[in-house]
Write a protein that holds these residues in place. Structure first.
Motif, PDB file in Angstrom:
ATOM      1  N   HIS A 157       0.624  -1.504  -0.074  1.00  0.00           N
ATOM      2  CA  HIS A 157      -0.010  -0.109  -0.180  1.00  0.00           C
ATOM      3  C   HIS A 157       0.662   1.393   0.213  1.00  0.00           C
ATOM      4  O   HIS A 157       0.213   2.561   0.129  1.00  0.00           O
ATOM      5  CB  HIS A 157      -1.161  -0.270   1.127  1.00  0.00           C
ATOM      6  N   LEU A 158       2.356   1.026  -0.527  1.00  0.00           N
ATOM      7  CA  LEU A 158       2.959   2.257  -0.349  1.00  0.00           C
ATOM      8  C   LEU A 158       2.207   2.789  -1.296  1.00  0.00           C
ATOM      9  O   LEU A 158       2.574   2.129  -2.426  1.00  0.00           O
ATOM     10  CB  LEU A 158       4.515   1.887   0.291  1.00  0.00           C
ATOM     11  N   ARG A 159       2.903   4.121  -1.791  1.00  0.00           N
ATOM     12  CA  ARG A 159       3.209   4.800  -3.466  1.00  0.00           C
ATOM     13  C   ARG A 159       4.375   3.915  -4.184  1.00  0.00           C
ATOM     14  O   ARG A 159       3.979   4.133  -5.242  1.00  0.00           O
ATOM     15  CB  ARG A 159       3.113   5.968  -2.957  1.00  0.00           C
ATOM     16  N   HIS A 160       5.550   4.028  -3.006  1.00  0.00           N
ATOM     17  CA  HIS A 160       6.504   3.624  -4.582  1.00  0.00           C
ATOM     18  C   HIS A 160       7.103   2.236  -4.714  1.00  0.00           C
ATOM     19  O   HIS A 160       6.047   1.185  -4.824  1.00  0.00           O
ATOM     20  CB  HIS A 160       8.072   3.297  -3.723  1.00  0.00           C
ATOM     21  N   ARG A 161       6.842   2.518  -6.067  1.00  0.00           N
ATOM     22  CA  ARG A 161       6.060   1.301  -7.499  1.00  0.00           C
ATOM     23  C   ARG A 161       7.384   0.390  -6.941  1.00  0.00           C
ATOM     24  O   ARG A 161       6.860  -0.711  -7.630  1.00  0.00           O
ATOM     25  CB  ARG A 161       6.310   2.019  -8.548  1.00  0.00           C
ATOM     26  N   ARG A 162       8.581   0.245  -7.302  1.00  0.00           N
ATOM     27  CA  ARG A 162       9.319  -0.976  -6.885  1.00  0.00           C
ATOM     28  C   ARG A 162       9.522  -1.797  -5.516  1.00  0.00           C
ATOM     29  O   ARG A 162       9.511  -2.797  -5.431  1.00  0.00           O
ATOM     30  CB  ARG A 162      10.953  -0.124  -6.377  1.00  0.00           C
ATOM     31  N   ILE A 163       9.167  -0.986  -4.312  1.00  0.00           N
ATOM     32  CA  ILE A 163       8.761  -2.129  -3.043  1.00  0.00           C
ATOM     33  C   ILE A 163       7.077  -2.506  -3.763  1.00  0.00           C
ATOM     34  O   ILE A 163       6.743  -3.448  -3.432  1.00  0.00           O
ATOM     35  CB  ILE A 163       8.648  -0.784  -2.283  1.00  0.00           C
ATOM     36  N   ARG A 164       6.310  -1.690  -4.972  1.00  0.00           N
ATOM     37  CA  ARG A 164       5.129  -2.847  -4.426  1.00  0.00           C
ATOM     38  C   ARG A 164       4.892  -3.987  -5.707  1.00  0.00           C
ATOM     39  O   ARG A 164       4.747  -4.806  -5.135  1.00  0.00           O
ATOM     40  CB  ARG A 164       3.757  -1.390  -5.455  1.00  0.00           C
ATOM     41  N   VAL A 165       6.020  -3.528  -6.513  1.00  0.00           N
ATOM     42  CA  VAL A 165       6.015  -4.835  -7.005  1.00  0.00           C
ATOM     43  C   VAL A 165       6.852  -6.079  -6.140  1.00  0.00           C
ATOM     44  O   VAL A 165       6.291  -7.162  -6.286  1.00  0.00           O
ATOM     45  CB  VAL A 165       7.418  -4.720  -8.368  1.00  0.00           C
ATOM     46  N   GLU A 166       7.568  -5.734  -5.170  1.00  0.00           N
ATOM     47  CA  GLU A 166       8.189  -6.637  -4.697  1.00  0.00           C
ATOM     48  C   GLU A 166       7.434  -7.325  -3.952  1.00  0.00           C
ATOM     49  O   GLU A 166       7.034  -8.249  -2.925  1.00  0.00           O
ATOM     50  CB  GLU A 166       9.726  -6.439  -3.665  1.00  0.00           C
TER      51      GLU A 166
END
Length: 408
Positions: free
Chosen positions: A154-163
Motif C-alpha cells: 500500500h506504499l506509493r513507491h512502485r518498486r516496493i509495490r512490485v516486490e
C-alpha cells in the motif's frame, strides 16, 4: 580490501571477509554492494563460509539490503538448501513493518528544503531495504509475513509495490497477482514485473501490450534514465514516437530502433526530450525535440560510431595542412553567407575533412559542421531551451553519412 577477499573465493578469505563486513561494513550502500559483488559473480564457493555470519550486518542500514540481496540470489539460484535467513523470519517481518512506517511518513512529508540530498538518500536507502525484505520474505514463504507485506503493497513507491506483490503471490494471494499485472503499465517497473511473472508462471496475467518489443524498449530507456549517473529518476511520461529497422554502426544485422519521447514534471517545471532504445540506450541533455526524426537517429548513430578513421583534431593541434583545409572551407561558407566565429576542431571522416565550429548566418548564431561541399547548420533560433552545440552537430553530420550509406 573487502572486494579482494571476496574475489579470492577460498574458505579462509571468505571467513575473514564475512567477519569484517559484518562488524565494520562500508559506510555507503554503493560501496557495500561493490564489496559483495564478487559473491554474485561466481558460484564456486561454499555459501556456508559467509552465512550466517553476514547476517550480523543487518544492523547497518547501508549493508542490510546488499546482504539480503545476496541471500535471496543464492536461494533463487538453488546454491543453498534453504534461505540463509530462515531463522530470522520474525526479525525480518518486524523490520519490514518498521521500514514501511518510516517510508509512509516520508511520503507524506515534504523534502527537507535545507538538505534535500540527505532526504533523498534516506528514501533511497529505505526503498532498497524494503524491496530486499519483501523479496526475502516471499522466498522464505512464511504466511506470518503477510501483514507486513500488505503494508508494503500500500506504499506509493512502485518498486516496493512490485516486490510486495510478488512476495504475496508466492504466498498464494490472488489479489496481489492483479496488482502485479497492473504495475506492468509503468515503464519503470515493467521489466521487473515481466521477469517475476515469468519466474512465477504468471505471464498470461500480463497484458500483451506491455510485453511487446516497443513496450520493452520504452521500459529499458526508463531504467537507463533512472540510474543515478543519468537523471536519477524514471520519467513521468513516456511514448514511443517512431520505430525503424536500420543498419546501424557496429552491428552486422539491421537493428530495431525506437525513439522515445519522455517527460519529467517537477511542480510547474517540465523537461521533455527524446531518447533511443534498441541498438543502444542513450539520451542527450540538449533538446532533440525540434529536430527532424532522421537527424535524431543520426545524432545517436554518430555518437556511438567508433572507427580509427573517424576522429576530431582540436583547433589548437591543427598542422599547416589542416589549417589550410579549414580556411578553404570557411572561405566557401563566407560566400554562402555564413561567418565562422570559432573553429572548435577539424573532423576527419574516412578521409573527408569537415570543420566543427560556431558560426552566424544573417541574424542567427549556431553550430555548424561543413565539409568541402556540404554543411549541417543548426541555428539557435530561441525555440529550444537547450540548443545543439558543435559536438552535437558533428554527431549528426557523421550519423547522416553513415545511415545514408548503410540504408539506401
Amino acid at each position: 580490501m573487502l572486494a579482494a577477499l571476496a574475489a579470492a573465493g577460498q574458505s579462509t578469505e571468505l571467513h575473514e571477509f564475512a567477519q569484517l563486513f559484518a562488524s565494520d561494513p562500508p559506510t555507503e550502500h554503493q560501496d557495500a554492494s561493490t564489496a559483495l559483488a564478487p559473491l554474485f559473480q561466481r558460484a564456486n564457493y561454499d555459501p556456508a563460509d559467509v552465512f550466517p555470519a553476514l547476517l550480523e550486518a543487518l544492523a547497518y542500514p547501508q549493508a542490510a539490503s546488499p546482504v539480503l540481496d545476496l541471500a535471496n540470489y543464492l536461494t533463487r539460484n538453488r546454491q543453498v538448501p534453504q534461505h540463509p535467513a530462515h531463522e530470522l523470519i520474525p526479525r525480518l517481518t518486524s523490520l519490514l513493518k518498521g521500514v514501511c512506517a518510516q517510508l509512509e511518513k516520508l511520503e507524506q512529508a515534504p523534502l527537507d528544503a535545507t538538505d534535500p540530498m540527505k532526504s533523498q538518500h534516506r528514501i533511497a536507502d529505505s526503498v532498497a531495504i524494503a524491496a530486499s525484505l519483501c523479496d526475502a520474505l516471499g522466498l522464505l514463504g512464511d504466511q506470518q509475513a503477510k501483514t507486513a507485506l500488505q503494508d508494503a503493497l500500500h506504499l506509493r513507491h512502485r518498486r516496493i509495490r512490485v516486490e510486495a506483490a510478488v512476495a504475496l503471490a508466492r504466498l498464494g494471494d490472488d489479489d496481489a497477482i492483479v496488482v502485479l499485472s497492473q504495475l506492468a503499465e509503468y515503464p519503470s517497473t515493467r521489466l521487473r514485473v515481466i521477469a517475476y511473472a515469468e519466474e512465477l508462471g504468471l505471464l498470461d496475467h500480463i497484458d500483451d501490450q506491455w510485453q511487446s518489443p516497443a513496450a520493452t524498449a520504452e521500459a529499458e530507456l526508463a531504467c537507463y534514465l533512472a540510474e543515478p549517473k543519468h537523471l536519477g529518476a524514471a520519467p513521468s511520461e513516456m511514448e514511443v514516437i517512431d520505430q525503424r529497422k536500420l543498419a546501424w554502426p557496429s552491428y552486422d544485422e539491421p537493428q530495431e530502433c525506437y525513439l522515445v519521447r519522455f517527460v519529467y514534471r517537477f511542480g510547474d517545471a517540465v523537461y521533455t526530450n527524446l531518447g533511443i532504445a534498441g541498438p543502444l540506450l542513450h539520451a542527450f541533455h540538449v533538446d532533440l525535440t525540434q529536430l527532424p526524426l532522421d537527424d535524431v537517429y543520426a545524432i545517436f548513430a554518430g555518437w556511438q560510431a567508433e572507427h580509427p578513421d573517424i576522429r576530431e583534431v582540436p583547433a589548437a593541434s591543427l598542422n599547416e595542412a589542416h589549417q589550410a583545409i579549414a580556411a578553404d572551407i570557411a572561405e566557401r561558407l563566407s560566400h554562402e553567407g555564413v561567418q565562422v566565429d570559432q573553429l572548435i576542431a577539424l573532423g576527419l571522416f574516412l578521409g573527408d575533412p569537415a570543420i566543427i565550429a560556431t558560426a552566424r548566418k544573417d541574424d542567427a548564431v549556431g553550430a555548424i559542421v561543413a565539409g568541402m561541399s556540404d554543411a549541417a547548420w543548426f541555428p539557435h533560433d530561441g525555440a529550444s531551451p537547450r540548443p545543439l552545440g558543435p559536438e552535437e552537430a558533428w554527431n549528426i553530420w557523421k550519423g547522416r553519412r553513415m545511415l545514408e550509406a548503410f540504408n539506401p
